[in-house]
Design a protein around this motif. Structure first.
Motif, PDB file in Angstrom:
ATOM      1  N   PRO A  16       0.778  -1.245   0.464  1.00 57.29           N
ATOM      2  CA  PRO A  16      -0.118  -0.300  -0.228  1.00 57.29           C
ATOM      3  C   PRO A  16       0.869   1.264  -0.290  1.00 57.29           C
ATOM      4  CG  PRO A  16      -0.855  -1.722   1.647  1.00 57.29           C
ATOM      5  CD  PRO A  16       0.467  -2.093   1.276  1.00 57.29           C
ATOM      6  N   LEU A  17       2.006   1.003   0.715  1.00 54.90           N
ATOM      7  CA  LEU A  17       3.055   2.441   0.273  1.00 54.90           C
ATOM      8  C   LEU A  17       3.508   2.770  -0.945  1.00 54.90           C
ATOM      9  CD1 LEU A  17       4.539   1.784   3.653  1.00 54.90           C
ATOM     10  CD2 LEU A  17       2.622   2.889   3.488  1.00 54.90           C
ATOM     11  N   VAL A  18       3.928   1.573  -2.172  1.00 53.94           N
ATOM     12  CA  VAL A  18       4.095   1.527  -3.757  1.00 53.94           C
ATOM     13  C   VAL A  18       2.750   1.937  -4.240  1.00 53.94           C
ATOM     14  CG1 VAL A  18       5.729   1.494  -4.454  1.00 53.94           C
ATOM     15  CG2 VAL A  18       5.888   1.174  -1.921  1.00 53.94           C
ATOM     16  N   PRO A  19       1.822   2.920  -4.442  1.00 56.49           N
ATOM     17  CA  PRO A  19       0.948   2.940  -5.383  1.00 56.49           C
ATOM     18  C   PRO A  19       0.677   3.011  -6.803  1.00 56.49           C
ATOM     19  CG  PRO A  19       0.680   4.788  -4.135  1.00 56.49           C
ATOM     20  CD  PRO A  19       1.293   4.469  -3.255  1.00 56.49           C
ATOM     21  N   ILE A  20       0.215   1.703  -7.479  1.00 53.24           N
ATOM     22  CA  ILE A  20       0.781   1.282  -8.704  1.00 53.24           C
ATOM     23  C   ILE A  20      -0.128   1.522  -9.758  1.00 53.24           C
ATOM     24  CG2 ILE A  20       2.978  -0.695  -8.139  1.00 53.24           C
ATOM     25  CD1 ILE A  20       1.097  -2.698  -9.097  1.00 53.24           C
ATOM     26  N   SER A  21      -1.243   1.901  -8.955  1.00 52.77           N
ATOM     27  CA  SER A  21      -2.766   2.305  -9.692  1.00 52.77           C
ATOM     28  C   SER A  21      -3.634   3.505  -9.851  1.00 52.77           C
ATOM     29  CB  SER A  21      -2.710   0.815 -10.145  1.00 52.77           C
ATOM     30  OG  SER A  21      -4.176   0.665  -8.034  1.00 52.77           O
ATOM     31  N   ASP A  22      -3.995   3.756 -10.235  1.00 54.23           N
ATOM     32  CA  ASP A  22      -5.023   4.923 -10.884  1.00 54.23           C
ATOM     33  C   ASP A  22      -6.172   4.657  -9.672  1.00 54.23           C
ATOM     34  OD1 ASP A  22      -7.307   4.209 -13.302  1.00 54.23           O
ATOM     35  OD2 ASP A  22      -5.579   2.997 -13.582  1.00 54.23           O
ATOM     36  N   GLU A  23      -6.644   5.936  -9.705  1.00 56.15           N
ATOM     37  CA  GLU A  23      -7.890   6.235  -8.693  1.00 56.15           C
ATOM     38  C   GLU A  23      -9.657   5.239  -9.333  1.00 56.15           C
ATOM     39  OE1 GLU A  23      -5.330   8.273  -9.145  1.00 56.15           O
ATOM     40  OE2 GLU A  23      -4.816   8.995  -6.973  1.00 56.15           O
ATOM     41  N   MET A  24      -9.542   5.327 -10.765  1.00 57.05           N
ATOM     42  CA  MET A  24     -10.006   4.485 -11.787  1.00 57.05           C
ATOM     43  C   MET A  24     -10.133   3.170 -11.159  1.00 57.05           C
ATOM     44  SD  MET A  24     -12.741   5.039 -13.375  1.00 57.05           S
ATOM     45  CE  MET A  24     -14.217   4.494 -14.865  1.00 57.05           C
ATOM     46  N   THR A  25      -9.035   2.762 -11.002  1.00 57.19           N
ATOM     47  CA  THR A  25      -8.765   1.348 -10.869  1.00 57.19           C
ATOM     48  C   THR A  25      -9.008   1.129  -9.480  1.00 57.19           C
ATOM     49  OG1 THR A  25      -7.091   1.528 -12.655  1.00 57.19           O
ATOM     50  CG2 THR A  25      -7.485  -0.876 -11.036  1.00 57.19           C
ATOM     51  N   VAL A  26      -8.081   1.910  -9.136  1.00 61.26           N
ATOM     52  CA  VAL A  26      -8.535   1.396  -7.063  1.00 61.26           C
ATOM     53  C   VAL A  26     -10.446   1.350  -7.074  1.00 61.26           C
ATOM     54  CG1 VAL A  26      -8.162   2.721  -5.170  1.00 61.26           C
ATOM     55  CG2 VAL A  26      -6.740   2.373  -6.787  1.00 61.26           C
ATOM     56  N   SER A  27     -10.914   2.699  -7.276  1.00 62.60           N
ATOM     57  CA  SER A  27     -12.721   3.114  -7.346  1.00 62.60           C
ATOM     58  C   SER A  27     -13.549   1.367  -7.692  1.00 62.60           C
ATOM     59  CB  SER A  27     -12.635   4.065  -7.545  1.00 62.60           C
ATOM     60  OG  SER A  27     -12.412   4.889  -7.090  1.00 62.60           O
ATOM     61  N   LYS A  28     -12.665   1.370  -9.223  1.00 61.81           N
ATOM     62  CA  LYS A  28     -13.463  -0.410  -9.261  1.00 61.81           C
ATOM     63  C   LYS A  28     -13.523  -1.337  -8.380  1.00 61.81           C
ATOM     64  CE  LYS A  28     -13.754  -0.010 -14.057  1.00 61.81           C
ATOM     65  NZ  LYS A  28     -13.018  -0.195 -15.801  1.00 61.81           N
ATOM     66  N   ILE A  29     -12.302  -1.504  -7.808  1.00 64.09           N
ATOM     67  CA  ILE A  29     -11.821  -2.467  -7.224  1.00 64.09           C
ATOM     68  C   ILE A  29     -12.774  -2.758  -5.929  1.00 64.09           C
ATOM     69  CG2 ILE A  29     -10.278  -3.370  -5.562  1.00 64.09           C
ATOM     70  CD1 ILE A  29      -7.825  -2.901  -7.718  1.00 64.09           C
ATOM     71  N   VAL A  30     -12.649  -1.667  -5.284  1.00 57.82           N
ATOM     72  CA  VAL A  30     -13.329  -0.811  -3.744  1.00 57.82           C
ATOM     73  C   VAL A  30     -15.710  -1.721  -4.302  1.00 57.82           C
ATOM     74  CG1 VAL A  30     -14.527   0.725  -2.295  1.00 57.82           C
ATOM     75  CG2 VAL A  30     -11.892   0.501  -2.403  1.00 57.82           C
ATOM     76  N   LEU A  31     -15.638  -1.205  -4.916  1.00 62.28           N
ATOM     77  CA  LEU A  31     -16.443  -0.883  -5.710  1.00 62.28           C
ATOM     78  C   LEU A  31     -17.144  -2.682  -6.042  1.00 62.28           C
ATOM     79  CD1 LEU A  31     -18.087   1.570  -7.265  1.00 62.28           C
ATOM     80  CD2 LEU A  31     -18.671   1.259  -5.293  1.00 62.28           C
ATOM     81  N   LEU A  32     -16.362  -3.571  -6.725  1.00 61.87           N
ATOM     82  CA  LEU A  32     -16.508  -4.960  -6.305  1.00 61.87           C
ATOM     83  C   LEU A  32     -16.404  -5.901  -5.591  1.00 61.87           C
ATOM     84  CD1 LEU A  32     -15.761  -7.730  -8.389  1.00 61.87           C
ATOM     85  CD2 LEU A  32     -13.275  -7.221  -7.633  1.00 61.87           C
ATOM     86  N   ASP A  33     -15.598  -4.907  -4.921  1.00 62.09           N
ATOM     87  CA  ASP A  33     -15.639  -6.031  -3.387  1.00 62.09           C
ATOM     88  C   ASP A  33     -16.700  -5.689  -2.663  1.00 62.09           C
ATOM     89  OD1 ASP A  33     -13.145  -7.289  -3.999  1.00 62.09           O
ATOM     90  OD2 ASP A  33     -12.013  -6.243  -2.558  1.00 62.09           O
ATOM     91  N   SER A  34     -17.563  -4.744  -2.917  1.00 64.10           N
ATOM     92  CA  SER A  34     -19.195  -4.569  -1.961  1.00 64.10           C
ATOM     93  C   SER A  34     -19.943  -5.148  -2.780  1.00 64.10           C
ATOM     94  CB  SER A  34     -18.741  -2.729  -2.025  1.00 64.10           C
ATOM     95  OG  SER A  34     -18.588  -1.933  -1.476  1.00 64.10           O
ATOM     96  N   ILE A  35     -19.620  -5.018  -4.148  1.00 60.83           N
ATOM     97  CA  ILE A  35     -20.991  -5.745  -4.648  1.00 60.83           C
ATOM     98  C   ILE A  35     -21.425  -7.177  -4.124  1.00 60.83           C
ATOM     99  CG2 ILE A  35     -21.795  -6.752  -6.978  1.00 60.83           C
ATOM    100  CD1 ILE A  35     -20.644  -3.772  -7.818  1.00 60.83           C
TER     101      ILE A  35
END
Length: 259
Positions: A113-132
């Motif tokens: 987590p201290l070395v972020p490698i992805s954009d905010e859109m991808t990260v937001s999709k992952i968070v919503l995926l895990d909610s779904i």
């Protein structure tokens, strides 16, 4: 939209167990000469974990996230006979038949987590995926994310869809959101949840959801302890995913509030 095809391969060689996983997955070689992380039907959560892995992985792929190729893996009874470790021997014995494998990303490293490698859109999709999919297993303690070729790859969705461990109560989960999103390892960087939710709604059509659920092998839906038929279970999975998708604005609000 291309049709999803899951290949079936035979396990040729058991290479080594991955002891960091609670269910003792293993690296194996298949008859296509590739290495896979094999998830066993005989492990703790049994076939339900394989179903969650399959559904979670293919939903993630459908919304444009990176997931190693998933394959069905045939395991015969010869492996348990030559395995000296009794725990693994039992696992192999109870897993004869169709299992699930993920393509092994050999040079991947655990996401930091201290070395972020992805954009905010991808990260937001992952968070919503895990909610779904109600994935309780993407936390700072256990990220289930890999950094491979400077891209973020998702693994291990076996703890998702936990409603299916009690079919008698499954409909109670339809009205719930996912408060555990507050523990998500990527939540802090998920700043594009509204935009991500619109893209997810476009990509995850009802037709696509039905196609993904239809991939579940019939054998994985058969259990003496379950109260529903395999067909009723498929209908339940479809209803669960489509209902969560219809409530995605609530999931967005919940994640934003938690963040």
């Amino acid at each position: 939209m291309s049709k999803i095809e899951i290949r079936t391969v035979d396990v040729l060689q058991y290479i080594k167990p991955l002891r960091e996983g609670g269910s003792l997955p293993a690296i194996v070689k298949a008859d296509d000469d590739f290495l896979y992380v094999l998830k066993f039907r005989g492990a703790g959560q049994g076939k339900k974990a394989l179903i969650a892995e399959l559904l979670g992985g293919e939903i993630a792929r459908a919304i444009g996230l990176k997931v190693p190729e998933l394959v069905f893996m045939n395991l015969d009874d010869s492996f348990s006979k030559t395995e000296p470790d009794e725990e693994i021997q039992d696992l192999l014995k109870y897993s004869v038949g169709l299992n699930l494998g993920l393509h092994f990303l050999s040079t991947a490293i655990t996401y930091d987590p201290l070395v972020p490698i992805s954009d905010e859109m991808t990260v937001s999709k992952i968070v919503l995926l895990d909610s779904i999919i109600s994935n309780i297993d993407r936390t700072h303690k256990n990220t289930n994310l890999l950094n491979w070729n400077k891209e973020l790859w998702l693994i291990d969705h076996g703890a998702s869809f936990y409603f299916h461990h009690n079919w008698q109560q499954w409909e109670n989960h339809l009205t719930r959101t996912f408060p555990l999103i507050k523990d998500h390892v990527l939540l802090e960087r998920a700043t594009m949840l509204e935009v991500a939710s619109e893209e997810i709604k476009k990509l995850l059509t009802e037709e696509k959801i039905k196609e993904i659920v239809s991939l579940i092998p019939e054998d994985w839906l058969l259990s003496e302890s379950d109260t529903l038929t395999p067909n009723e279970m498929r209908v339940a999975y479809i209803k669960f995913i489509t209902t969560k998708l219809s409530k995605i604005d609530s999931l967005v609000n919940e994640a934003n509030d938690a963040r």
